[in-house]
Design a protein around this motif. Structure first.
Motif, short mmCIF file in Angstrom:
data_model
loop_
_atom_site.label_atom_id
_atom_site.label_comp_id
_atom_site.label_asym_id
_atom_site.label_seq_id
_atom_site.Cartn_x
_atom_site.Cartn_y
_atom_site.Cartn_z
N UNK A 30 0.83 -1.27 0.11
CA UNK A 30 -0.10 -0.22 0.01
C UNK A 30 0.83 1.41 -0.12
N UNK A 31 2.05 1.26 0.78
CA UNK A 31 2.96 2.23 0.71
C UNK A 31 3.39 2.75 -0.70
N UNK A 32 3.86 1.61 -1.34
CA UNK A 32 4.09 1.83 -2.76
C UNK A 32 3.41 2.50 -3.57
N UNK A 33 1.95 1.82 -3.53
CA UNK A 33 0.73 2.27 -4.31
C UNK A 33 0.63 3.84 -4.08
N UNK A 34 0.64 4.17 -2.68
CA UNK A 34 0.43 5.71 -2.57
C UNK A 34 1.51 6.53 -3.14
N UNK A 35 2.62 5.96 -3.03
CA UNK A 35 3.86 6.69 -3.57
C UNK A 35 3.75 7.19 -4.79
N UNK A 36 3.42 5.85 -5.83
CA UNK A 36 3.10 6.04 -7.28
C UNK A 36 1.89 6.97 -7.66
N UNK A 37 0.96 7.00 -6.81
CA UNK A 37 -0.14 7.83 -6.93
C UNK A 37 0.28 9.28 -6.81
N UNK A 38 0.83 9.60 -5.60
CA UNK A 38 1.30 10.89 -5.36
C UNK A 38 2.07 11.45 -6.34
N UNK A 39 3.15 10.58 -6.83
CA UNK A 39 4.08 11.16 -7.86
C UNK A 39 3.48 11.45 -9.01
N UNK A 40 2.41 10.64 -9.54
CA UNK A 40 1.51 10.85 -10.85
C UNK A 40 0.70 12.14 -10.54
N UNK A 41 0.26 12.38 -9.34
CA UNK A 41 -0.40 13.56 -9.31
C UNK A 41 0.38 14.88 -9.19
N UNK A 42 1.72 14.81 -8.58
CA UNK A 42 2.42 15.77 -8.76
C UNK A 42 3.04 16.27 -10.08
N UNK A 43 3.02 15.11 -10.73
CA UNK A 43 3.53 15.33 -12.35
C UNK A 43 2.40 16.09 -12.92
#
Length: 181
Positions: A30-43
């Protein structure tokens, strides 16, 4: 015999390495999934795709009075994007001119020479503006069949990717009568 909670816990024993590793992996997914989602939103936000829509306005239009025998002249505008997203100018047309208005950028060459190159589009970032000048981006406009006079108004339509068409009038001025800084 009745077992207590304490007895049950001690029966399970202390967690071994395998249980610790499995628990860490279970938390990592779940931590990795949240990190990928946050990176996508930041981009997405950084690319100007989030926030309010682009709100583009085109103002302060000037067209230089063409010199005798020259087939084209230049036009200059200020483009202001007060929206929360970037927008791109794709095309410009002008009423009463035969031929296409082209978006141009001026570049410096060797020995203080300058040349004009056509560009397909120009972007205006969210909250920013583009001021057209003879040293940067401007419009190259074909001279109309009926010659313009100083003070005439020329209607231009700007086509933006997100904002759509924006119609604006520019005033014909004598070259050298306006300072571009």
């Amino acid at each position: 015999m009745r077992r207590t909670v304490k007895d049950r816990v001690s029966a399970l024993g202390r967690p071994d390495r395998r249980r610790l590793r499995d628990g860490a992996l279970a938390a990592l997914v779940p931590f990795a999934a949240c990190s990928v989602t946050l990176a996508g939103l930041t981009t997405w936000v950084g690319a100007g795709r989030a926030g309010s829509p682009a709100r583009v306005d085109v103002v302060h239009g000037l067209v230089l009075l063409p010199s005798a025998g020259v087939p084209e002249t230049a036009a200059f505008f200020d483009i202001v994007n007060e929206g929360g997203s970037a927008d791109t100018l794709l095309r410009v047309t002008a009423r009463g001119v035969a031929g296409e208005v082209s978006l141009s950028e001026h570049r410096m060459g060797r020995g203080n020479s300058a040349y004009r190159s056509e560009i397909d589009s120009v972007s205006v970032a969210a909250g920013e503006s583009l001021v057209m000048t003879p040293q940067g981006v401007d419009l190259t406009v074909p001279v109309p069949m009926v010659p313009w006079q100083v003070g005439d108004a020329v209607t231009f339509t700007f086509e933006f990717r997100r904002s759509g068409p924006v119609e604006v009038r520019a005033v014909v001025v004598r070259p050298g009568s306006v300072s571009f800084q």
